[in-house]
Design an enzyme around this catalytic site. Structure first.
Site, PDB file in Angstrom:
ATOM      1  N   GLU A 120      55.061  29.663   9.998  1.00 58.01           N
ATOM      2  CA  GLU A 120      56.056  29.808   8.922  1.00 58.01           C
ATOM      3  C   GLU A 120      57.182  29.220   8.886  1.00 58.01           C
ATOM      4  OE1 GLU A 120      56.062  34.083   7.424  1.00 58.01           O
ATOM      5  OE2 GLU A 120      58.356  33.622   7.251  1.00 58.01           O
ATOM      6  N   HIS A 162      50.277  34.398  13.299  1.00 55.09           N
ATOM      7  CA  HIS A 162      51.191  33.821  12.368  1.00 55.09           C
ATOM      8  C   HIS A 162      52.507  33.772  13.117  1.00 55.09           C
ATOM      9  CE1 HIS A 162      52.825  32.973   8.347  1.00 55.09           C
ATOM     10  NE2 HIS A 162      53.820  33.573   8.855  1.00 55.09           N
ATOM     11  N   SER A 200      48.622  30.210  12.305  1.00 52.16           N
ATOM     12  CA  SER A 200      49.459  29.720  10.918  1.00 52.16           C
ATOM     13  C   SER A 200      50.938  29.703  11.480  1.00 52.16           C
ATOM     14  CB  SER A 200      49.102  30.383  10.073  1.00 52.16           C
ATOM     15  OG  SER A 200      49.390  32.212  10.152  1.00 52.16           O
ATOM     16  N   ASP A 254      63.290  40.939  -1.092  1.00 49.62           N
ATOM     17  CA  ASP A 254      64.280  41.717  -0.760  1.00 49.62           C
ATOM     18  C   ASP A 254      65.331  41.525  -1.787  1.00 49.62           C
ATOM     19  OD1 ASP A 254      63.883  43.565   1.284  1.00 49.62           O
ATOM     20  OD2 ASP A 254      63.941  41.841   2.828  1.00 49.62           O
ATOM     21  N   PHE A 264      69.160  41.869  13.210  1.00 47.84           N
ATOM     22  CA  PHE A 264      68.345  41.397  12.006  1.00 47.84           C
ATOM     23  C   PHE A 264      67.061  42.772  11.963  1.00 47.84           C
ATOM     24  CE2 PHE A 264      64.571  39.005   9.932  1.00 47.84           C
ATOM     25  CZ  PHE A 264      65.283  38.953   9.077  1.00 47.84           C
TER      26      PHE A 264
HETATM   27  C1  LIG Z   1      54.913  38.054   6.502  1.00 42.33           C
HETATM   28  C2  LIG Z   1      56.069  38.459   5.568  1.00 42.33           C
HETATM   29  C3  LIG Z   1      56.761  37.290   4.960  1.00 42.33           C
HETATM   30  C4  LIG Z   1      57.952  37.587   4.063  1.00 42.33           C
HETATM   31  N1  LIG Z   1      58.472  36.556   3.153  1.00 42.33           N
HETATM   32  C5  LIG Z   1      59.419  36.832   2.547  1.00 42.33           C
HETATM   33  C6  LIG Z   1      60.041  35.580   1.789  1.00 42.33           C
HETATM   34  O1  LIG Z   1      59.586  34.520   1.677  1.00 42.33           O
HETATM   35  N2  LIG Z   1      61.126  36.209   0.929  1.00 42.33           N
HETATM   36  C7  LIG Z   1      61.656  37.435   0.660  1.00 42.33           C
HETATM   37  O2  LIG Z   1      62.619  37.595  -0.091  1.00 42.33           O
HETATM   38  N3  LIG Z   1      61.238  38.412   1.721  1.00 42.33           N
HETATM   39  C8  LIG Z   1      60.332  38.086   2.618  1.00 42.33           C
HETATM   40  N4  LIG Z   1      59.546  39.149   3.314  1.00 42.33           N
HETATM   41  C9  LIG Z   1      60.390  40.529   3.301  1.00 42.33           C
HETATM   42  C10 LIG Z   1      59.730  41.398   2.032  1.00 42.33           C
HETATM   43  O3  LIG Z   1      60.163  40.550   0.813  1.00 42.33           O
HETATM   44  C11 LIG Z   1      60.479  42.617   2.251  1.00 42.33           C
HETATM   45  O4  LIG Z   1      59.996  43.125   3.398  1.00 42.33           O
HETATM   46  C12 LIG Z   1      60.326  43.509   1.240  1.00 42.33           C
HETATM   47  O5  LIG Z   1      61.445  44.676   1.176  1.00 42.33           O
HETATM   48  C13 LIG Z   1      58.803  44.223   0.837  1.00 42.33           C
HETATM   49  O6  LIG Z   1      58.178  42.910   0.245  1.00 42.33           O
HETATM   50  P1  LIG Z   1      56.445  43.713   0.154  1.00 42.33           P
HETATM   51  O7  LIG Z   1      55.813  42.551  -0.437  1.00 42.33           O
HETATM   52  O8  LIG Z   1      56.007  44.215   1.528  1.00 42.33           O
HETATM   53  O9  LIG Z   1      56.851  45.018  -0.780  1.00 42.33           O
HETATM   54  P2  LIG Z   1      55.652  45.877  -1.579  1.00 42.33           P
HETATM   55  O10 LIG Z   1      54.355  45.781  -0.821  1.00 42.33           O
HETATM   56  O11 LIG Z   1      55.961  45.816  -2.923  1.00 42.33           O
HETATM   57  O12 LIG Z   1      56.388  47.183  -0.817  1.00 42.33           O
HETATM   58  C14 LIG Z   1      57.655  47.438  -0.826  1.00 42.33           C
HETATM   59  C15 LIG Z   1      58.103  48.977  -0.662  1.00 42.33           C
HETATM   60  O13 LIG Z   1      57.816  49.708  -1.878  1.00 42.33           O
HETATM   61  C16 LIG Z   1      56.966  50.537  -1.718  1.00 42.33           C
HETATM   62  N5  LIG Z   1      56.090  50.922  -2.858  1.00 42.33           N
HETATM   63  C17 LIG Z   1      55.050  49.669  -3.252  1.00 42.33           C
HETATM   64  N6  LIG Z   1      54.624  50.165  -4.639  1.00 42.33           N
HETATM   65  C18 LIG Z   1      55.426  51.205  -4.881  1.00 42.33           C
HETATM   66  C19 LIG Z   1      55.216  52.140  -6.088  1.00 42.33           C
HETATM   67  N7  LIG Z   1      54.249  51.634  -7.039  1.00 42.33           N
HETATM   68  N8  LIG Z   1      56.291  53.071  -6.199  1.00 42.33           N
HETATM   69  C20 LIG Z   1      56.920  53.280  -5.182  1.00 42.33           C
HETATM   70  N9  LIG Z   1      56.893  52.507  -4.090  1.00 42.33           N
HETATM   71  C21 LIG Z   1      56.266  51.496  -3.650  1.00 42.33           C
HETATM   72  C22 LIG Z   1      56.246  50.220  -0.259  1.00 42.33           C
HETATM   73  O14 LIG Z   1      55.890  51.383   0.345  1.00 42.33           O
HETATM   74  C23 LIG Z   1      57.397  49.781   0.403  1.00 42.33           C
HETATM   75  O15 LIG Z   1      58.206  50.653   0.768  1.00 42.33           O
HETATM   76  C24 LIG Z   1      58.615  38.922   3.934  1.00 42.33           C
HETATM   77  C25 LIG Z   1      57.825  39.850   4.800  1.00 42.33           C
HETATM   78  C26 LIG Z   1      56.605  39.621   5.574  1.00 42.33           C
HETATM   79  C27 LIG Z   1      56.337  40.722   6.466  1.00 42.33           C
END
Ligand SMILES: Cc1cc2nc3c(=O)[nH]c(=O)nc-3n(C[C@H](O)[C@H](O)[C@H](O)COP(=O)(O)OP(=O)(O)OC[C@H]3O[C@@H](n4cnc5c(N)ncnc54)[C@H](O)[C@@H]3O)c2cc1C
Length: 314
Positions: free
Chosen positions: A38, A289, A36, A130, A239
């Protein structure tokens, strides 16, 4: 050469006493990889042309899907949607739209998801996202989805999307602990995600140990390695510090002194990424990916090394 010279004796001694490294398996012994790619949504016409040249170059490799990112703070909503819609209309590719929780109410995020479903998009990469540049830390939007697990559950209530989520072999930088982060990944899977895509990493052992930890935690969905071919080492190091991806010292050594030598840097980058994916492949990994950064050449070459071949024309 004089076989009794100290150099020759040294070589023989090293061979007799040093580690013996076996070769990597040949492609014929391995399954074809599932790929895949991105992309990020372009900001200007020139970047749009670059993205589409990239898409056209990679399309014949028949990736399982291609994904389009969503800018930090949800800043690219319209551009992400336009890019994904054009992929649906003009290519044979299966798109996945990234969607985040940041800066929007649940209703707003759900509306975006509904529009994707209506446009024929069936795969979402569901993320917390983020905060926008300049913000101090993450704070859930009042009335928004707080975390990615909540978003996954919300999307599943709208339509039977296929959902991928993010995973962190080196632990998300804001996680309370590696165990809490793994619990979070499990929650995302339990909420309905069927694949995790990892943050990029350069220490292959870290990823392979993460697979062990996922398996021990009862996670059975594919944990697809996110591969970042490095074109600009200095930028990438900055980064990586922000997103919590470790840059091993040996990489610094490999790119040392090449700051002004883009050509050699590119060749080195190709070897680094090729070694990484081939080692993963030798360890049984057959899904990859690629973070393309909208540049196709390195990705194409590395996919070729993995055994991907373009579809025959016609
Ligand atoms: C493959 C990939 C694609 C990405 N694409 C994008 C994109 O398109 N746009 C963008 O803005 N960013 C993107 N990111 C970055 C991502 O948004 C950031 O890394 C963000 O900080 C975390 O997103 P997440 O979905 O992993 O968050 P989550 O899974 O929600 O976790 C975030 C943090 O919160 C903690 N956490 C989760 N639930 C709880 C809870 N209930 N209480 C307390 N803590 C909790 C977790 O342990 C973690 O530290 C991408 C990252 C990856 C790996």
């Amino acid at each position: 050469m004089d076989q009794t010279s100290p150099a020759a004796a040294g070589t023989l001694q090293r061979w007799l006493t040093g580690p013996r490294v076996g070769g990597l398996p040949h492609l014929a012994a391995l399954p074809a990889p599932r790929l895949s790619f991105e992309f990020f949504p372009p900001r200007t016409e020139a970047l749009e042309a670059q993205l589409w040249a990239c898409i056209r170059r990679l399309e014949p490799l028949r990736p399982a899907f291609v994904s389009v990112t969503y800018g930090a703070g949800g800043t690219t909503q319209a551009r992400t949607h336009a890019t994904v819609a054009r992929i649906v209309q003009e290519t044979s590719l299966v798109p996945a739209a990234h969607l985040t929780c940041v800066g929007a109410t649940r209703a707003e995020v759900e509306e975006v998801a509904r529009r994707y479903w209506e446009a024929g998009v069936r795969h979402i990469v569901a993320l917390r996202g983020d905060p926008p540049a300049g913000a101090t830390g993450y704070a859930p939007h009042p009335g928004g989805f707080a975390y990615a697990a909540d978003l996954v559950a919300g999307l599943k209530r709208i339509a039977p999307f296929e959902i991928s989520v993010a995973a962190y072999p080196e632990t998300h930088p804001a996680a309370v602990s590696p165990e809490a982060d793994l619990d979070n990944l499990k929650r995302k899977i339990d909420a309905g995600a069927t694949r995790a895509i990892t943050q990029y990493f350069f220490d292959t052992g870290v990823y392979l140990r993460f697979l062990d930890r996922c398996a021990a935690a009862g996670i059975t969905v594919p944990i697809v390695p996110g591969i970042m071919p490095v074109s600009n080492f200095t930028q990438m190091r900055k980064f990586s510090a922000m997103c919590g991806a470790g840059v091993p010292d040996w990489m610094g050594t490999l790119f040392e002194g090449l700051e002004e030598d883009a050509e050699t840097r590119r060749l080195v980058a190709a070897v680094v990424a090729a070694e990484q994916v081939r080692l993963l492949q030798a360890n049984g990994v057959d899904e990859f990916h690629f973070y393309t950064l909208n540049r196709p050449d390195l990705v194409y070459a590395i996919a070729h090394l993995l055994g991907a071949r373009p579809a025959p024309r016609g």
